[in-house]
Structures are given as C-alpha cells and as structure tokens.
Scaffold this motif. Structure first.
Motif, PDB file in Angstrom:
ATOM      1  N   LEU A   1      -6.643   1.190  -0.627  1.00 17.56           N
ATOM      2  CA  LEU A   1      -7.397   0.503   0.428  1.00 17.56           C
ATOM      3  C   LEU A   1      -8.892   0.768   0.318  1.00 17.56           C
ATOM      4  CD1 LEU A   1      -7.229  -1.328   2.844  1.00 17.56           C
ATOM      5  CD2 LEU A   1      -6.885   0.666   4.297  1.00 17.56           C
TER       6      LEU A   1
ATOM      7  N   LEU B   1       0.817  -1.200   0.000  1.00 22.46           N
ATOM      8  CA  LEU B   1       0.000   0.000   0.000  1.00 22.46           C
ATOM      9  C   LEU B   1       0.861   1.265   0.000  1.00 22.46           C
ATOM     10  CD1 LEU B   1      -2.827  -0.910   2.556  1.00 22.46           C
ATOM     11  CD2 LEU B   1      -3.056  -0.716   0.090  1.00 22.46           C
TER      12      LEU B   1
ATOM     13  N   SER C   1      -4.535   4.724   4.320  1.00 19.13           N
ATOM     14  CA  SER C   1      -3.668   3.623   4.714  1.00 19.13           C
ATOM     15  C   SER C   1      -3.037   3.867   6.064  1.00 19.13           C
ATOM     16  CB  SER C   1      -2.590   3.396   3.658  1.00 19.13           C
ATOM     17  OG  SER C   1      -1.788   4.570   3.530  1.00 19.13           O
TER      18      SER C   1
END
Length: 1002
Positions: free
Chosen positions: A969, A946, A986
């Motif tokens: 996300l 991420l 994130s």
C-alpha cells in the motif's frame, strides 16, 4: 390622421410586402397611489403648479422605499414618469438638509441636457416657492467648457448631471478637487440602467465600484436609485452593476401610468418577392409625411440607416429638408441640430439607429417604423414607446429584414406579443476590463492588501498579472499597490473595443473636414481601402486607412453600390471552464482565442444587393481572447449524413447561423455581440464542433448564458429551420448577413438532422444490443502525480449510467452515457456517499480530496463518463485501477463478477443493463444498492490482494489459478502520487460496515 393612414396601410396592396397581423393594444387607465407620509406642502404646491394632482402607484411605492433608505430599481415602461420619482426624493431630502448632494448619471450627453430642462423647471418652481434660489443643478460633461467646469468644481451644485464617461475621465481621477461633494453625496441616480449591459455595462460596473470606493474614503455611503426599461432581471443587473448583496435592492415593476391606444402592424415579404425593407420603409415614411404624421424609423445598422434615408430622397426629393438620418459616428453638433429640429417640428421624419431609442424628448410622434426586428422584446417596446405620448393614438410597424430572427418574429406575432422580456447580461469579472480599471482605481487610491484578499480569484489574478507587467507597483511592505501611470484613465475606452479611427473628407477648397469616426474591427470591415462609407444619405469612397495613426480618408462618391467584406476565422481552446452532457452531445464552456482574417470585399448594388464584383484585401489578422461554448459533434454523425447525401459541414454551419440568430430571444444582445465558427474536425476537440463566443475580448457573459440555456436555444433553432418553407435554406432561416464565407457551404436538411440528433430525437448512434461488459481495448498510461497529505484518505468508487453503450454508438462514446448514480466509500468515514447526476461536481471535488482512489475499470470507464461534466483532468487523481493491474499481470481482462466469485465466493447483484432499466423506471433503491454492492466487491478484492498476496480466477478448463499481487500500500500511494510518503499499514483499511446493504457478499 393615424386612423386614415392605418386604413390605407391595411387595405392597400403594397408591392412585395403584405400585412400579416394587426394587433390593437387598448388604452390603459391610470392607477394612482398615495405615499405613506404626505409630501412636504412646498413639494405638493410645486406638483400642482406643474399640472400634477396625483402620483401613479409605482411612483408612491418607489418614494416610500427610497424614504426608508433602500436602494431601489424602478423597471417600468417608457413614459411612465420615472424621472419624477428621483426628482421628488432628492428634493425632499434637500429640503430637510440642504448640505446634501446628488449625482445623476445618464448614458448619453443628449439625455443629460434633456433631463436638465425638466429639472430646471422643477427646481425653478420649487425655488420660487421658497423665495430664494436655494437649489441648483448643473451639467458636467465633455461639452462643458473649461471655465464652467472650474466654477462647478469650486461650488458644486446640489444636483450634478453627468455620464459614466465623465465620471471615469474627470470626476474620479481628480476626486480631491471634489472633497466636499463626496462627503455629502446622498443619492446616486442611474437612469436607463438597461443600457448598461455587455461591454459598456461591464465597464460601468467597474466605474461604479470605484465611485463607491472613493465615497467610502470620504465617509459617505450614497443611496442608489436606478431606472430601467422593463427587463427580465432588473435586480440581478443592479446587483452586478453595484456589487451589492441580493437583499439590499428593492425592485418596483408594476406601474400605474396610463397608456393611449396603440396599433402594432406586422408585415412580411411576399413569397417570391425581391423587395427589401429599406425600400418599403421609405414608402411608408413618405406616405406618413404626406398624411401629416411625425415618424421615427429605427434600423439595425449604420449602413441601413443611410440606405433608408437615400431611398426616401430618391422616392420623394421634396422631403430633403424634412427627413434626416441620425446615428453614432455623426459629429456632436450634427446630432444636436437634428434633435432640435425634430422636437421643434422642422422635421417630419428621422431615420435612426439605437441612438434615439432612449428617453430624449423629441416631441409628439405618431408612427414608429421598425426596419428590421430590433433584436429583443425590450428594445422593441422601448423604441415603440417613442410614439403615442400625451395620450395620442399611435402605431408601430415592423418590417422584417431577410434575416432569420426577423422572419421568425414576423411569422409568430402572437408569440412575440405574449413573450417575456429578456435578461440583461453584464460581466463585472471580465479580466480585460479589470486590467483596464484596476490601475485607474489604484491611481485614485492605493489598493490595500485586505481589499485585494476580499475579492474573488479573477480579481486577485489580474492584480498579480498587472504587478508582473509593471502597471501596478507593490509597496515595500507589500500592503499596497499603486498605479505606475499618473493618469491610466486616458487609455481606457469604456464604450468600444479597439482603437478609435477619425474619418476625414476633403472639401472643394482642398481642406480636410472631420466627417465622423469608427472603431476597432468595425473600422477594418467598413472603412478599408475601396470601401463605400455612407453618411447622411451620401456615399464616400475610402481612399486610405492609416492603421498607424488611426485616420481614415474618404472622398465624395456617387457610387451606385455598397461594400461588404469576406473573411475567415479560426479558434483555439485555451482553457475549459465547465462541461456537461446534454441530449446526444457534450457542451463545454471555456476561454478561446479567435483569429479573423479579412480576405476580400464585395461590391453590391444599392437597393437590390446584386453582386457586382469581388476585390482582394491585405489587412492584418485580428486576434482576441474571449469566452465561448462549443458543442461536440460525434464523428459517426458525419458518416451517417454523408451516406444520406447530406453535407456535414453545411449542416453544422447552418446550425451555427440559426442558433446565433435565435440567441437574442433569450438575452439582451445584438447578433453582432456574438460570433460563431463551425469546424468539421477541430484539432483540439478531435471531432466536429460548433463554437459560439462573445464577440468582445474577455467575454461579456453572453456565452456563459448560452451554455446555461443550450437546450431551449437548440429547440428554437430547430423550430425556426423546420418552419421555413424554403427548400434549401434562405436568409429567413440559415443564411447570415455577416457570414465571412458568403454563406457557403450550407445544407438545410443536414442542419435539421444535426439538431434532431443533438436533441435526442434521432439517434444514429443506436446499434445492436451488446453485453454490459466493455470489450477488451488497450489501456492508457498511468495517471499523473499529485501531492500527498500526511494523513491517508482512501476511497472506493463506482458509478452507473443512464444509457447503454449501444445507445451512444459504442464504448468509444462513454462521455455520452451520463451518470445515473455514483457511490464513494472513504476509509474512516461514516458510510457510503451517494451522488446523482446533479451532484457530480460534488463527487469530483470529493475525489480530489482523497490520497488514493480505488476502483475497477475506473480509468477507462468511470472517469471517461465523468469527463463530460467537468474540465478537471482525471489523470491527476492518484488512482489504483484493479482491472488495469490485472491486465498488466495476465495480458487479458477479467470481469468484476468473475474475480469476486472465485476469490470471495460472492457475485454481483445485477448488471449494467438492469441498472439502466432501474434508472429509467425511477427505481432508485435497487439501483443504489447495486452500485454500493460493486463498491463492496472492489474494496474486498483490494483488501484480499493486500492481505493474501493474490486473487483467484479460473481458466477455460475450470482450473482455479492465482494472480500474484505483491502490492504494498505504501508503494501504491507513492507511485500514484509521485512523492515519498510515510509508511501506511494495510491495517488502516478497516472492514466496511455493510449493515445497510442487503445480501452482503461473503
């Protein structure tokens, strides 16, 4: 006299039969007690006048508990003086407050009349002491005429004797006519509680709830006194019947009643003999009559009752007026006449089904012949308790039928004599029975909204269904439900399943005469056109079966044969309710739809059972929904059996038969209460399966109990088959007397192989050791959508197994690998959550609370392992599987260890093989640490992907390459859940606290 008879029995050579065991059960001395407070003098005098100077210890204990206001269950053997307990308790309360009332419930009318005689004598003596007719008792049942009923309603007696049928049909529907009685109801006595099991018990449980509901309406809370034969779970059964809390019922089971000397003789068919128990029973009955002994013989079916009676008449015609059969289906006046003749000494013997096993006083009996094992320990002693009263020495003789359970008992007499009593099973939540009784309850008093909301989900579901169908009507305010029918009670048969059929015969004057009745599927199987109907030693030919009007017409016949139907069944899985891995299999419990087609009937010669011919039948299929469990059989087993020349279908079919025959060792039931189907390839299961189900719509709790005790049930099944000396299977092990396919195909050797496989004693799944890594296979589709909560809960998850892939036949059998430990970390939580196998359901519940589950190969492996434990559909979980996403990007799979090493500079601490070894050695600490470490690696890889937008791996040339991870996300959560959601940064995923994990990956 009994001793001379026994000497002849034990020393004489009998054709086809031999004595295998003779147990002498010594006499037991009485043990007495004193109540905490003395009885009122007038009751003491009443007892003395009746010849009773002291009370047994269990009687005084029960009396003390009743006096303190407790609900009491007295679970003691037959003839231990249980009725005196409630008569004393009620009489004492009436002496203190004559306005109080009591309700006595008996399962059959004959028992009510028998008990009334005892009660009238007791109250007569008591009234004589008081100098006035103070206390009265009366019977209110189906045989009470209309005039007498009206008188009883106008002036209810202190003690009303009735049965659950009358309570259901007459008392509760017209409760307003009994207002004074309900207001002052102090005691409810429930005699022969153990009879309230299965379908009948489930109906009675609802009737008793309705009774308590009416009592609350009139302001009374009666105290319950329950009497039972000895069973394994008297408290549990009482709680299920009454709906009471666990701490509100006291059980008395230790008794002080004396017991005369008894003999228990076990017999069996000699090897190679063709004799049948009915013929041997007839010889014993005739011999006992010659010796001046009074005999009662119990059989397991109506047909066998009549066959034994016919055998006695053929063997000893002079006993025609001294012997009678007795069973359900007789007209009431026939049964009453037989009872009176037996009690009065006009009959030397009676052959009965279970109809005479209850505590009706039928005089002093010397000999009990059990024509076939009664099915349970409790029932055996209940029937055996009908003889040897009044201190007389007595005997019980067991003649086994050619049936697996019978033969098992005959060959293990000591095990039977030392065995525990079985549990009694009832299912108050049976939806079919709830559908029948909720309209009745609503017709009596409206169902209140608060009342419905306090009940369980099954109750609420039935209320909703009844409302949709129009059988319940909801008021405009929505606070009450009313019954749409004024008297829905009339449409509820609390004793049988299916419509009742009346049986008529034609007299010499061409007039129709009622002969008996039959019901439901039994009517189609025993009274189809061409069937032979047996009644009191005579045969009748069934001329017609009128399905529309529920009438059966028969004519007298001298046919030398009886009939038996052939059928086939199919089953459909409607819903999976529970699941668990056991041994080398997965067992599931669920709702089933069973359809039975009656195809033909066989003609078999009386007494020898020789097949004379088969005739086709055209009858409508019978379909019902029930509860059952099924054992999934791995396909590889079928291949192994076939390679060894064994018949796979014959093997699982034999296991089904033998398991059903062993079922009554664990629960109070008859083998007719449960059914079974074997499928070599069930379309819904996708492999072979053995189904065992409750034989009644909605289920009665037996299959649920079988699901719980599946391992001991299969172990007993294997013991039965292995101990039988026959080479290929016989009625003593794998044949079933009710098999619709005529016991074909059956394979005894295959059955033993199947059982050894299921129990883990033989494992054809074992293959050469392989890597702990799963081979590359196509991935299944993305998970189904699920709703999101506003606040995100993200969990990282991994599990380890108890078995390796090569031990269960390969990675395709992940459902057999079983969980050793699982670890879940949730963002924002207080650390790791560790689950062992017994905690799997908690794990599944916790996973369902998450907005996203992140794992590595979680969909193809972890979820597949978990599917063995639950019917939950894991596709509904919002899941992000790292391995699946990498596979989509690269077209090939990478290991967690490889990705962690190249991306994080960290390695796995062990592998799956080591994890299984730790589990088997009981080394939980390193096992849990390893699983936690894998969760950490998964979490850190996800965070890296991420934050950095890539993961690293190396190719065959050791070049370090990037896997692009343009993951967002917010988008992941949206796609996993199928809904638009609030943006999630994130940064919400904080670094994990790894302080409790040694060797933290860098």
């Amino acid at each position: 006299m009994i001793q001379r008879f026994l000497n002849a029995l034990l020393n004489q050579k009998w054709r086809d039969f031999k004595v295998t065991h003779h147990a002498v059960l010594p006499a037991q001395e009485a043990r007495y007690g004193k109540p905490e407070f003395p009885l009122p003098p007038i009751l003491e005098e009443t007892l003395l006048q009746s010849g009773m100077t002291r009370l047994y210890c269990h009687q005084t204990q029960a009396l003390d508990h009743i006096r303190s206001g407790q609900n009491v269950v007295v679970a003691t053997p037959t003839s231990s003086g249980k009725s005196l307990i409630y008569n004393l308790a009620v009489s004492e309360a009436l002496l203190q407050n004559p306005v109080q009332r009591a309700l006595y419930l008996f399962p059959i009318k004959a028992l009510s009349r028998d008990q009334q005689e005892t009660l009238d004598t007791f109250l007569g003596t008591l009234n004589a002491k008081t100098g006035k007719s103070a206390f009265q008792a009366a019977i209110y049942d189906g045989d009470t005429n209309a005039y007498r009923r009206g008188k009883i309603r106008q002036n209810p007696p202190h003690i009303l004797l009735t049965n659950p049928d009358m309570l259901h049909y007459a008392l509760l529907p017209f409760h307003g006519k009994w207002e004074t009685y309900w207001k002052h109801l102090r005691f409810v006595v429930i005699d022969e509680m153990h009879t309230y099991r299965g379908v009948f018990g489930s109906h009675v449980a609802q009737i008793l709830r309705r009774l308590q509901r009416v009592c609350r309406y009139y302001g009374s809370t009666p105290q319950f006194i329950l009497l039972s034969a000895t069973i394994a779970n008297p408290k549990e059964l009482a709680e299920q019947l009454l709906g009471h809390a666990r701490n509100s019922i006291t059980v008395i089971h230790d008794h002080g009643a004396p017991q005369a000397k008894r003999h228990f003789v076990f017999m069996e068919t000699e090897e190679g003999a063709a004799g049948h128990a009915s013929g041997m029973a007839a010889r014993l009955i005739a011999r006992a009559a010659e010796a001046g002994l009074k005999t009662i013989a119990f059989t397991q079916s109506r047909r066998l009752t009549e066959l034994v009676h016919m055998s006695v008449l053929r063997l000893a015609p002079q006993l025609a007026r001294k012997v009678s059969s007795y069973r359900a289906g007789f007209l009431p006046e026939e049964r009453r006449s037989i009872e009176q003749k037996l009690a009065g000494g006009d009959l030397s013997a009676v052959i009965s089904t279970s109809a005479l096993e209850l505590g009706i006083d039928i005089g002093g009996l010397d000999l009990c012949v059990l024509v076939g094992y009664p099915g349970t320990v409790m029932t055996t002693w209940q029937r055996g308790g009908r003889v040897g009263r009044s201190g007389r020495e007595s005997a019980i003789i067991l003649l086994p039928q050619p049936d697996a359970l019978d033969q098992y008992i005959a060959q293990h007499p000591q095990e039977f004599l030392k065995s525990h009593y079985e549990i009694a099973v009832v299912d108050p939540s049976n939806e079919e029975i709830l559908k029948a009784h909720l309209p009745c309850a609503a017709a009596e008093l409206p169902l209140e909204e608060e009342e419905v909301h306090q009940q369980n989900s099954s109750f609420q579901k039935v209320v909703e269904a009844l409302t949709k169908s129009g059988r319940l009507l909801q008021t405009g305010e929505g606070t009450q439900w009313l019954a749409s029918s004024l008297r829905p009670h009339r449409n509820v048969d609390i004793r049988s399943v299916g419509e009742s059929f009346a049986i008529f015969t034609t007299t010499h004057e061409d007039q129709k005469r009622p002969l008996g009745k039959s019901e439901g599927l039994r009517a189609l199987k025993e009274c189809h056109p061409g069937a032979i109907y047996l009644h009191r030693g005579e045969t009748y030919h069934v001329e017609s079966l009128d399905l529309a009007n529920h009438v059966i017409h028969v004519t007298p016949s001298g046919a030398p044969y009886f009939t038996r139907v052939k059928s086939e069944k199919e089953t459909e899985i409607l819903e999976v309710l529970a699941s668990k891995p056991v041994g080398n299999f997965v067992i599931r419990l669920g709702r089933l739809r069973v359809t039975e087609h009656i195809l033909a009937y066989e003609k078999r010669r009386l007494f020898t059972q020789e097949l004379l011919g088969t005739n086709p039948l055209e009858l409508p299929p019978q379909t019902f929904e029930t509860i059952g469990f099924w054992i999934e059989i791995e396909s590889v087993l079928a291949k192994h059996l076939q390679a060894d020349g064994l018949h796979f279908m014959g093997g699982i079919h034999a296991v089904e038969h033998a398991a059903i025959s062993m079922f009554p060792l664990f629960a109070l039931c008859d083998r007719n209460d449960i059914g079974g189907i074997s499928c070599p390839q069930h379309p819904q299961v996708g492999k072979g399966a053995i189904f065992i189900y409750d034989g009644y719509p909605g289920g009665i709790g037996l299959a649920a109990k079988g699901y719980e005790i599946i391992l001991p049930l299969l172990e007993k099944t294997k013991e039965l088959i292995a101990s039988c000396s026959c080479p290929e299977g016989c009625p003593a092990c794998i044949h079933s007397p009710k098999c619709g396919s005529g016991n074909k195909p059956l394979d005894k050797r295959a059955a033993l192989a199947v059982l050894k496989f299921l129990l883990g004693e033989w494992n054809p799944l074992q293959t050469s050791p392989t890597s702990a890594e799963e081979p590359d296979e196509p991935l299944f589709h993305a998970p189904l959508a699920r709703s999101l909560a506003p606040k995100r809960r993200i969990g990282f998850f991994d599990l380890e197994t108890q078995r390796l892939a090569n031990e269960v036949g390969g990675w395709q059998n992940k459902h057999l690998m079983r969980v050793s430990v699982a670890v879940l970390y949730e963002t924002g939580s207080d650390g790791f959550h560790v689950y062992r196998e017994e905690d799997v359901m908690s794990l599944v519940q916790d996973l369902q609370k998450l907005d996203l589950v992140v794992g590595f190969n979680v969909e193809r492996f972890d979820y597949e392992v978990l599917r063995a434990y639950t019917p939950f559909d894991f596709r509904k979980l919002p899941t992000f599987d790292l391995l699946k996403e990498i596979y989509r990007e690269l077209g090939f799979r990478l290991s967690l260890d490889h990705l962690a090493e190249k991306t994080l500079g960290a390695n796995k601490t062990a592998d799956g093989i080591q994890a299984v070894n730790w589990f088997r050695q009981g080394q939980w600490e390193p096992l849990i640490h390893y699983c936690k470490s894998d969760v950490i690696l998964t979490r850190d890889l996800f965070r890296h992907a991420l934050e950095k937008g890539y993961l690293l791996y190396s190719n065959r040339n050791s070049q370090l390459l990037r896997i692009q991870t343009p993951w967002d996300l917010e988008q992941i959560i949206q796609e996993s859940n199928g809904h638009r959601s609030m943006p999630v940064q994130s940064a919400e995923i904080q670094p994990l606290d790894l302080s409790d994990v040694q060797n933290r990956p860098s």
